[in-house]
Design a protein around this motif. Structure first.
Motif, PDB file in Angstrom:
ATOM      1  N   GLU A   1       0.829  -1.190   0.000  1.00  0.00           N
ATOM      2  CA  GLU A   1       0.000   0.000   0.000  1.00  0.00           C
ATOM      3  C   GLU A   1       0.869   1.248   0.000  1.00  0.00           C
ATOM      4  O   GLU A   1       2.081   1.198   0.215  1.00  0.00           O
ATOM      5  N   GLY A   2       0.221   2.396  -0.238  1.00  0.00           N
ATOM      6  CA  GLY A   2       0.935   3.664  -0.233  1.00  0.00           C
ATOM      7  C   GLY A   2       1.364   4.067   1.169  1.00  0.00           C
ATOM      8  O   GLY A   2       0.954   3.477   2.170  1.00  0.00           O
ATOM      9  N   VAL A   3       2.172   5.115   1.233  1.00  0.00           N
ATOM     10  CA  VAL A   3       2.729   5.520   2.522  1.00  0.00           C
ATOM     11  C   VAL A   3       1.638   6.051   3.446  1.00  0.00           C
ATOM     12  O   VAL A   3       1.558   5.681   4.624  1.00  0.00           O
ATOM     13  N   LEU A   4       0.756   6.906   2.919  1.00  0.00           N
ATOM     14  CA  LEU A   4      -0.285   7.485   3.759  1.00  0.00           C
ATOM     15  C   LEU A   4      -1.292   6.426   4.201  1.00  0.00           C
ATOM     16  O   LEU A   4      -1.669   6.353   5.381  1.00  0.00           O
ATOM     17  N   VAL A   5      -1.723   5.618   3.255  1.00  0.00           N
ATOM     18  CA  VAL A   5      -2.676   4.571   3.600  1.00  0.00           C
ATOM     19  C   VAL A   5      -2.043   3.562   4.546  1.00  0.00           C
ATOM     20  O   VAL A   5      -2.669   3.079   5.487  1.00  0.00           O
ATOM     21  N   ARG A   6      -0.764   3.293   4.301  1.00  0.00           N
ATOM     22  CA  ARG A   6      -0.074   2.325   5.145  1.00  0.00           C
ATOM     23  C   ARG A   6       0.008   2.800   6.581  1.00  0.00           C
ATOM     24  O   ARG A   6      -0.204   2.037   7.522  1.00  0.00           O
ATOM     25  N   GLY A   7       0.300   4.086   6.781  1.00  0.00           N
ATOM     26  CA  GLY A   7       0.424   4.601   8.144  1.00  0.00           C
ATOM     27  C   GLY A   7      -0.889   4.558   8.902  1.00  0.00           C
ATOM     28  O   GLY A   7      -0.928   4.170  10.073  1.00  0.00           O
ATOM     29  N   ALA A   8      -1.994   4.949   8.237  1.00  0.00           N
ATOM     30  CA  ALA A   8      -3.301   4.962   8.909  1.00  0.00           C
ATOM     31  C   ALA A   8      -3.787   3.546   9.213  1.00  0.00           C
ATOM     32  O   ALA A   8      -4.249   3.252  10.311  1.00  0.00           O
ATOM     33  N   ARG A   9      -3.663   2.692   8.237  1.00  0.00           N
ATOM     34  CA  ARG A   9      -4.159   1.335   8.442  1.00  0.00           C
ATOM     35  C   ARG A   9      -3.259   0.528   9.364  1.00  0.00           C
ATOM     36  O   ARG A   9      -3.744  -0.353  10.090  1.00  0.00           O
ATOM     37  N   ASN A  10      -1.982   0.789   9.318  1.00  0.00           N
ATOM     38  CA  ASN A  10      -1.091   0.070  10.227  1.00  0.00           C
ATOM     39  C   ASN A  10      -1.426   0.349  11.678  1.00  0.00           C
ATOM     40  O   ASN A  10      -1.381  -0.561  12.524  1.00  0.00           O
ATOM     41  N   GLN A  11      -1.747   1.576  11.970  1.00  0.00           N
ATOM     42  CA  GLN A  11      -2.090   1.920  13.346  1.00  0.00           C
ATOM     43  C   GLN A  11      -3.382   1.219  13.760  1.00  0.00           C
ATOM     44  O   GLN A  11      -3.478   0.674  14.874  1.00  0.00           O
ATOM     45  N   LEU A  12      -4.373   1.206  12.858  1.00  0.00           N
ATOM     46  CA  LEU A  12      -5.629   0.537  13.173  1.00  0.00           C
ATOM     47  C   LEU A  12      -5.427  -0.964  13.320  1.00  0.00           C
ATOM     48  O   LEU A  12      -5.995  -1.609  14.208  1.00  0.00           O
ATOM     49  N   ARG A  13      -4.597  -1.527  12.465  1.00  0.00           N
ATOM     50  CA  ARG A  13      -4.328  -2.963  12.547  1.00  0.00           C
ATOM     51  C   ARG A  13      -3.554  -3.323  13.809  1.00  0.00           C
ATOM     52  O   ARG A  13      -3.776  -4.384  14.400  1.00  0.00           O
ATOM     53  N   MET A  14      -2.668  -2.456  14.207  1.00  0.00           N
ATOM     54  CA  MET A  14      -1.930  -2.715  15.443  1.00  0.00           C
ATOM     55  C   MET A  14      -2.854  -2.675  16.647  1.00  0.00           C
ATOM     56  O   MET A  14      -2.732  -3.507  17.570  1.00  0.00           O
ATOM     57  N   TYR A  15      -3.788  -1.735  16.666  1.00  0.00           N
ATOM     58  CA  TYR A  15      -4.772  -1.702  17.745  1.00  0.00           C
ATOM     59  C   TYR A  15      -5.611  -2.984  17.769  1.00  0.00           C
ATOM     60  O   TYR A  15      -5.910  -3.526  18.851  1.00  0.00           O
ATOM     61  N   LEU A  16      -5.981  -3.453  16.591  1.00  0.00           N
ATOM     62  CA  LEU A  16      -6.762  -4.678  16.514  1.00  0.00           C
ATOM     63  C   LEU A  16      -5.961  -5.868  17.020  1.00  0.00           C
ATOM     64  O   LEU A  16      -6.485  -6.719  17.760  1.00  0.00           O
ATOM     65  N   THR A  17      -4.699  -5.930  16.658  1.00  0.00           N
ATOM     66  CA  THR A  17      -3.839  -7.022  17.132  1.00  0.00           C
ATOM     67  C   THR A  17      -3.702  -7.002  18.650  1.00  0.00           C
ATOM     68  O   THR A  17      -3.793  -8.045  19.315  1.00  0.00           O
ATOM     69  N   MET A  18      -3.503  -5.825  19.204  1.00  0.00           N
ATOM     70  CA  MET A  18      -3.362  -5.711  20.652  1.00  0.00           C
ATOM     71  C   MET A  18      -4.672  -6.036  21.360  1.00  0.00           C
ATOM     72  O   MET A  18      -4.668  -6.631  22.453  1.00  0.00           O
ATOM     73  N   ALA A  19      -5.811  -5.696  20.742  1.00  0.00           N
ATOM     74  CA  ALA A  19      -7.101  -6.017  21.361  1.00  0.00           C
ATOM     75  C   ALA A  19      -7.338  -7.528  21.376  1.00  0.00           C
ATOM     76  O   ALA A  19      -7.820  -8.083  22.372  1.00  0.00           O
ATOM     77  N   ILE A  20      -6.980  -8.188  20.266  1.00  0.00           N
ATOM     78  CA  ILE A  20      -7.143  -9.646  20.221  1.00  0.00           C
ATOM     79  C   ILE A  20      -6.268 -10.310  21.279  1.00  0.00           C
ATOM     80  O   ILE A  20      -6.683 -11.265  21.957  1.00  0.00           O
ATOM     81  N   ALA A  21      -5.050  -9.807  21.430  1.00  0.00           N
ATOM     82  CA  ALA A  21      -4.146 -10.394  22.428  1.00  0.00           C
ATOM     83  C   ALA A  21      -4.598 -10.069  23.846  1.00  0.00           C
ATOM     84  O   ALA A  21      -4.443 -10.897  24.761  1.00  0.00           O
ATOM     85  N   ALA A  22      -5.189  -8.882  24.050  1.00  0.00           N
ATOM     86  CA  ALA A  22      -5.556  -8.463  25.404  1.00  0.00           C
ATOM     87  C   ALA A  22      -6.744  -9.235  25.955  1.00  0.00           C
ATOM     88  O   ALA A  22      -6.873  -9.380  27.186  1.00  0.00           O
ATOM     89  N   VAL A  23      -7.620  -9.721  25.077  1.00  0.00           N
ATOM     90  CA  VAL A  23      -8.799 -10.428  25.585  1.00  0.00           C
ATOM     91  C   VAL A  23      -8.463 -11.852  26.012  1.00  0.00           C
ATOM     92  O   VAL A  23      -9.287 -12.490  26.697  1.00  0.00           O
TER      93      VAL A  23
END
Length: 300
Positions: A264-286
């Motif tokens: 993906e592009g740089v801008l899209v990559r930065g926004a989605r990476n942050q959202l994906r990281m939050y999702l990963t941490m939420a899955i691990a936290a539960v």
């Protein structure tokens, strides 16, 4: 009358056949009882003296062979159709991959789940665009450990309830049903979250079941520690296993969920990476939450 005539045998009755020279005026059919059968009225012979095989069996054998061939053809077609439908719903050939484990893999994987902090290489190895079997790669997900851990958790729960004089088949069935229901809810919630975040990943539903089922290893350790050392041992071991599972899930799912970010592009990559990281941490936290929720009532 003399004695010789008294023992004289009765005269033999002579059966006289019809005289062919004399015709009966009122006879409608020819009498064939005493003569040869006419050539045109020969009766069929029900046996084949040349072959020694009854004619009825000779005629019925092709029909039986045809029926057997037709039946086997229908059975093979039905089996093929059933295999296609089952494989469409449940990918049996793919599920076999998740059970391709050995004793060495199981020991190393349990050690990785309990002590993941020293592990460095988390990449899943591939061979011709296909992941290698779990027994050849410790990072590959499997279903053997989650299934066995789930069954062992139910048995340990029954043991814990028995030591507290609270065991009954109904309570144990509710325990198993509750654990399975929460696992299904967790997997469905993760799938919905991945869909809403529009994550393009190679994670499958079976992968999510495997990763979500690894927490039962820590749950078993916590309950056994509680039975041996009381609540203090339970909380210490469960806390350690919970932190280990969180670390394991973040390091594993991060590579799966962020695998498409490089295209993906740089801008899209930065926004989605942050959202994906939050999702990963939420899955691990539960994971620790479920571990505590399903085991706290087993230790008193």
């Amino acid at each position: 009358m003399n004695q010789e005539s008294s023992f004289r045998a009765p005269p033999k009755r002579r059966v006289r056949g019809p005289n062919p020279n004399i015709s009966t005026p009122h006879q409608l059919f020819d009498d064939t009882s005493g003569g040869p059968v006419p050539h045109g009225g020969e009766y069929p012979n029900h046996s084949s003296p040349a072959l020694g095989i009854p004619a009825q069996a000779f005629l019925s054998e092709p029909m039986s062979n045809f029926a057997m061939a037709y039946g086997s053809s229908l059975a093979s077609q039905g089996k093929e159709m059933m295999d296609k439908n089952i494989d469409r719903i449940i990918p049996v050939s793919k599920i076999k991959y998740y059970f391709a484990v050995d004793t060495v893999y199981v020991g190393k994987k349990i050690g990785l789940l309990m002590f993941p902090y020293m592990h460095q290489d988390w990449e899943v190895r591939y061979q011709q665009d296909t992941p290698v079997a779990p027994r050849f790669d410790i990072n590959a997900p499997d279903l053997y450990i989650p299934v066995m851990a789930f069954i062992t958790y139910i048995l340990v729960a029954g043991l814990a309830l028995g030591t507290q004089s609270r065991f009954s088949p109904e309570i144990l069935g509710m325990q198993a049903s509750s654990a399975l229901a929460w696992l299904i809810v967790e997997v469905l919630a993760i799938l919905l979250s991945l869909y809403l975040v529009t994550v393009n990943t190679d994670l499958t539903t079976v992968d999510l079941v495997a990763f979500s089922g690894y927490k039962y290893v820590g749950m078993i350790s916590g309950v056994i520690s509680g039975l041996l050392f009381g609540k203090t041992g339970y909380y210490v071991v469960l806390s350690w296993c919970g932190i280990s599972v969180v670390f394991f899930m973040i390091r594993t799912l991060r590579l799966k969920i962020l695998s498409e970010a490089a295209a993906e592009g740089v801008l899209v990559r930065g926004a989605r990476n942050q959202l994906r990281m939050y999702l990963t941490m939420a899955i691990a936290a539960v994971q620790p939450i479920f571990m505590y929720w399903l085991t706290y009532h087993l230790v008193r």
